[in-house]
Design a protein around this motif. Structure first.
Motif, short mmCIF file in Angstrom:
data_model
loop_
_atom_site.label_atom_id
_atom_site.label_comp_id
_atom_site.label_asym_id
_atom_site.label_seq_id
_atom_site.Cartn_x
_atom_site.Cartn_y
_atom_site.Cartn_z
N LEU A 145 1.83 -6.63 0.98
CA LEU A 145 1.88 -5.29 0.93
C LEU A 145 1.31 -4.38 1.94
CD1 LEU A 145 0.96 -5.05 -2.80
CD2 LEU A 145 3.32 -4.84 -2.01
N GLU A 146 0.15 -4.93 2.46
CA GLU A 146 -0.47 -4.15 3.83
C GLU A 146 0.50 -4.20 5.08
OE1 GLU A 146 -4.89 -4.24 5.36
OE2 GLU A 146 -3.75 -6.27 5.71
N GLU A 147 1.18 -5.23 4.98
CA GLU A 147 2.07 -5.57 6.16
C GLU A 147 3.20 -4.69 6.00
OE1 GLU A 147 3.49 -9.52 6.68
OE2 GLU A 147 1.29 -10.20 7.41
N MET A 148 3.69 -4.19 4.94
CA MET A 148 4.68 -3.40 4.72
C MET A 148 4.33 -1.90 4.96
SD MET A 148 6.56 -4.85 1.11
CE MET A 148 7.71 -3.79 1.20
N MET A 149 3.25 -1.66 4.76
CA MET A 149 2.72 -0.20 4.64
C MET A 149 2.61 0.35 6.40
SD MET A 149 -0.38 -0.38 2.04
CE MET A 149 -0.64 1.46 2.03
#
Length: 207
Positions: free
Chosen positions: A120-124
């Motif tokens: 999720l962090e990489e998508m933000m």
């Protein structure tokens, strides 16, 4: 099955490379790779292998082998499994856990793992999730929308109950999981805890 699971051609290629390899260590590694492909062929797991390779090409989160509504259901499954996986990811109430099994001692554990938080962090971007593809009040509405799509993507960002979520589709078990982007906040606490647990280097003695 050339177009679906070219394991036979891959085994032949490994054999050709093996013939030209002089290092005994590299020969053993190549032989192990060939035997792994033969295992897929002889156990009839070609389609599972095709699905696995397809999942690797998607942008979705880590593949799981099973999903459970409660911890009790997962524990019962693991306890009664005649041949549990050595190591594999499962979902419990859409939270990632990793199954570990040791055949020599029959130890079976299933701790939670933070892999989805990193995804999720990489998508933000700039600390914010991507714009949602659709907005829903309930998971039932989101699930009905997702399953009505002509082609179900591996993941989709949605707004659910006023919060951004990642809807992740695990095709191999036909399960749609919902992961709130707020889980990323837990990474800050995790990193802070890791930093605090680091033992500082001993100061050099004064001369």
């Amino acid at each position: 099955m050339k177009d679906e699971a070219p394991t036979f051609e891959a085994i032949n290629l490994l054999g050709l490379i093996l013939e030209k390899t002089e290092s005994e260590e590299e020969k053993e590694l190549l032989f192990t790779a060939a035997e792994a492909l033969r295992f897929i062929e002889t156990t009839g797991q070609q389609y599972d292998f095709v699905d696995y390779r397809q999942d690797l090409k998607t942008e979705g989160p880590q593949m799981v082998i099973a999903s459970f509504a409660t911890r009790d259901e997962a524990e019962a499954w693991l306890k009664n499994h005649p041949k549990p996986p050595c190591r594999a990811a499962v979902l419990i109430a859409d939270k990632y856990h990793t199954v570990y099994y040791r055949r020599d001692t029959n130890d079976r554990t299933m701790p939670s793992t933070p892999g989805i938080e990193f995804h999720l962090e990489e998508m933000m971007k700039d600390g914010r999730p991507p714009p949602p593809a659709a907005t829903f009040d309930t998971r039932e509405q989101a699930r009905a929308w997702f399953y009505s799509l002509p082609e179900r993507p591996s993941q989709a960002v949605i707004q659910l109950g006023g919060e951004p979520y990642l809807a992740a589709y695990h095709r191999n078990i036909d399960h749609l999981a919902f992961h709130p982007f707020s889980l990323v906040e837990g990474l800050k606490e995790w990193r802070k805890k890791m930093e605090q647990e680091r033992t500082p280097e001993d100061p050099e003695p004064q001369s």
